[in-house]
Scaffold this active site. Structure first.
Site, PDB file in Angstrom:
ATOM      1  N   ASP A 295      42.635  40.844  38.485  1.00  0.00           N
ATOM      2  CA  ASP A 295      41.952  39.700  37.031  1.00  0.00           C
ATOM      3  C   ASP A 295      42.602  39.814  36.171  1.00  0.00           C
ATOM      4  OD1 ASP A 295      40.569  37.480  36.320  1.00  0.00           O
ATOM      5  OD2 ASP A 295      38.936  39.007  35.443  1.00  0.00           O
ATOM      6  N   HIS A 296      42.866  38.958  35.043  1.00  0.00           N
ATOM      7  CA  HIS A 296      43.751  38.582  34.020  1.00  0.00           C
ATOM      8  C   HIS A 296      43.029  38.991  33.164  1.00  0.00           C
ATOM      9  CE1 HIS A 296      46.746  35.429  36.065  1.00  0.00           C
ATOM     10  NE2 HIS A 296      47.319  36.913  36.419  1.00  0.00           N
ATOM     11  N   PHE A 470      39.082  35.072  33.848  1.00  0.00           N
ATOM     12  CA  PHE A 470      38.480  34.617  34.928  1.00  0.00           C
ATOM     13  C   PHE A 470      39.967  33.854  35.987  1.00  0.00           C
ATOM     14  CE2 PHE A 470      35.795  33.444  30.728  1.00  0.00           C
ATOM     15  CZ  PHE A 470      34.988  34.284  31.320  1.00  0.00           C
ATOM     16  N   HIS A 471      40.331  34.763  35.903  1.00  0.00           N
ATOM     17  CA  HIS A 471      41.243  34.875  37.792  1.00  0.00           C
ATOM     18  C   HIS A 471      40.548  35.966  38.534  1.00  0.00           C
ATOM     19  CE1 HIS A 471      44.106  32.645  34.818  1.00  0.00           C
ATOM     20  NE2 HIS A 471      42.879  31.738  34.679  1.00  0.00           N
ATOM     21  N   PRO A 472      39.788  36.069  39.351  1.00  0.00           N
ATOM     22  CA  PRO A 472      39.406  36.796  39.611  1.00  0.00           C
ATOM     23  C   PRO A 472      40.258  36.733  41.502  1.00  0.00           C
ATOM     24  CG  PRO A 472      37.827  35.246  39.779  1.00  0.00           C
ATOM     25  CD  PRO A 472      38.170  35.566  38.719  1.00  0.00           C
TER      26      PRO A 472
END
Length: 534
Positions: A295-296, A470-472
């Site tokens: 994630d980021h 919120f980039h899983p």
């Protein structure tokens, strides 16, 4: 075996699932079922661009996941909103359209994933895109695709930030989705005529009357049906009733980086020891399921603005809020049209870095926390995230009950490189803010603040104040090695009848927001499937 109800059953009506439903049902004679755990996308805030400030915390259309405590992020846990509605995360995200770097996809190919180089995937980005932006290089962009893509509205403060980035040595770049990503420019966003262009509005709404496509909302998948060495259907719960639905050709799992591994594990597909400990019968020992989570991680800097030109100023009083609403109703402009970032910066933190390793989101407003009321003073925000984290986490169920949320551990800042890059990125944010182009706009840095000067102090700030963007991804990783979950054609290793197509299949996280890549994955997956049955 019972007679199949459909040819294809798609689990999850998010960014990828909606694309699959559209493209597969375009083939006459194929019966397609699209299942979605959440409701229809009738909430009006879904379709107003700034509505993400409301929908990201709305439990009616959001899974509302939360991570475990993260040791290297001051022991904090993090909210992880995930869309639970037609359109999935594309209905609640910040609307930024960013594909990633060509190097990201070339790396996927170098890892053994034939057909996933940048040259291979670019046609699918172009096919999806319906850009209305002047001056784009047509070799890299599409005009006729379903997904609306426009450019964030220009603003003097945003212009000043782009100029400051250029003064700091970061080139201006009007198209980071074109020939090169590096540079500063206005974000491209998924809107059309001022409205959000979610995967549901882009791909489902135009085909809602197709007789061979059935869309069923408010339907929870309990598990996959495994018969022998084949996935033959799904067990679902709908309106209090449990039912088994059969797929004659394939089940397509597009439930996202959290729910796709969760469904696999509930179905007895995953690491055998963990499943047995939960009393789940092992159908297929596949240790990579739920592992490799990426994630980021992002950290914000906020500034007090010396001029009343921010969104904070426009909505401070009720009269301003009314004016903002009237403007949007009139021409779909103003603060209600804003994405989660108006200017994007893709930059290299050090000269020896080959391609951008950090991304900034510049926003014309400031708040104490995401989703809170805007600050009473004039202010703006810059969030910075590391694009290629080395830290790896996992998603693991803790119960055989499908209603129980899984354990999510992202392990942020577990890598020394990640820590170094975050500190270097925060320094770069400061360097841009110190440029002459912003001298008339910044009166003070509020966060991290002037007392944070040394590298160790900055790292402490990042640990204590960073958050997920919120980039899983990558929890059902594509690859050819023993730890991979799907092959390059997205077929599950070891079992027939199941493919996975969503952010979970990414071998490594793309160097950008993830929605555009998920749309591309749907387009490419549909092409591969249709080619096999032609």
């Amino acid at each position: 075996m019972s007679k199949p109800d459909y040819d294809f059953i798609i689990i999850g009506a998010g960014s990828t699932g909606c694309v699959l439903a559209n493209r597969l049902s375009a083939r006459a004679g194929l019966r397609v079922l699209l299942l979605e755990a959440g409701p229809k996308d009738r909430n009006p805030w879904i379709h107003i661009p700034i509505g993400y400030y409301r929908t990201m915390d709305d439990s009616r259309i959001n899974w509302g996941y939360r991570t475990e405590d993260v040791p290297n992020s001051a022991g904090r846990s993090f909210d992880w909103p995930r869309g639970k509605v037609l359109g999935g995360c594309s209905s609640i995200n910040g609307l930024v359209y960013a594909r990633g770097q060509a190097e990201d996809f070339d790396h996927w190919r170098q890892l053994g994933n034939t057909g996933w180089s940048y040259e291979d995937v670019l046609p699918y980005f172009r096919r999806a895109e319906g850009a209305t932006i002047d001056g784009l290089d047509e070799d890299y962009h599409g005009r006729d695709g379903p997904l609306g893509v426009s450019r964030a509205s220009a603003n003097p403060l945003c212009d000043a930030y782009i100029a400051a980035a250029e003064q700091a040595g970061i080139p201006a770049n009007p198209d980071y989705n074109g020939r090169q990503q590096e540079g500063a420019g206005y974000f491209q966003v998924t809107t059309r005529n001022g409205w959000r262009s979610s995967a549901a509005t882009a791909y489902l709404r135009p085909i809602r009357k197709r007789p061979n496509l059935h869309v069923q909302t408010d339907t929870m998948v309990r598990r996959l049906i495994v018969e022998g060495r084949r996935v033959s259907g799904v067990e679902v719960e709908h309106r209090g009733r449990i039912k088994v639905l059969r797929a004659g050709r394939e089940v397509l799992l597009s439930a996202g980086a959290i729910n796709s591994p969760k469904i696999l594990q509930l179905s007895g597909i995953g690491e055998a020891g963990m499943l047995r400990n939960l009393g789940i019968e092992v159908q297929h020992d596949l240790p990579g399921v739920g592992e490799n989570l990426q994630d980021h991680y992002t950290c914000r800097s906020t500034y007090r603005c010396s001029q009343p030109v921010t969104v904070n100023d426009e909505v401070r009083h009720w009269t301003g809020k009314v004016a903002v609403a009237l403007r949007w109703l009139k021409d779909r402009g103003g603060p209600m049209s804003l994405s989660a970032g108006q200017v994007g910066v893709f930059a290299r933190t050090r000269p020896d870095v080959v391609s951008p390793d950090v991304q900034f989101h510049f926003m014309r407003f400031s708040a104490q926390k995401r989703g809170r009321n805007l600050d009473r003073h004039s202010g703006f925000t810059v969030t910075m995230c590391q694009l290629r984290p080395e830290s790896r986490g996992h998603v693991r169920i803790t119960s055989a009950d499908h209603r129980v949320a899984p354990s999510i551990q992202p392990n942020y800042l577990d890598s020394g490189t990640d820590c170094e890059t975050m500190v270097a990125g925060m320094k770069l944010v400061r360097r841009v803010a110190a440029q002459e182009a912003l001298a008339d706009y910044i009166s003070e840095e509020i966060r991290p603040g002037p007392d944070v000067t040394r590298d160790e102090e900055m790292l402490d700030y990042v640990r204590a104040n960073g958050a997920s963007i919120f980039h899983p991804s990558s929890t059902c990783r594509m690859g050819t090695d023993r730890e991979a979950v799907v092959d390059p054609r997205l077929r599950l290793h070891g079992l027939a009848g199941l493919r996975i197509a969503d952010a979970s299949i990414m071998p490594t996280l793309v160097s950008a927001n993830t929605n555009a890549a998920c749309i591309m994955i749907g387009e490419k997956a549909a092409d591969m499937i249709l080619a096999e049955i032609s």
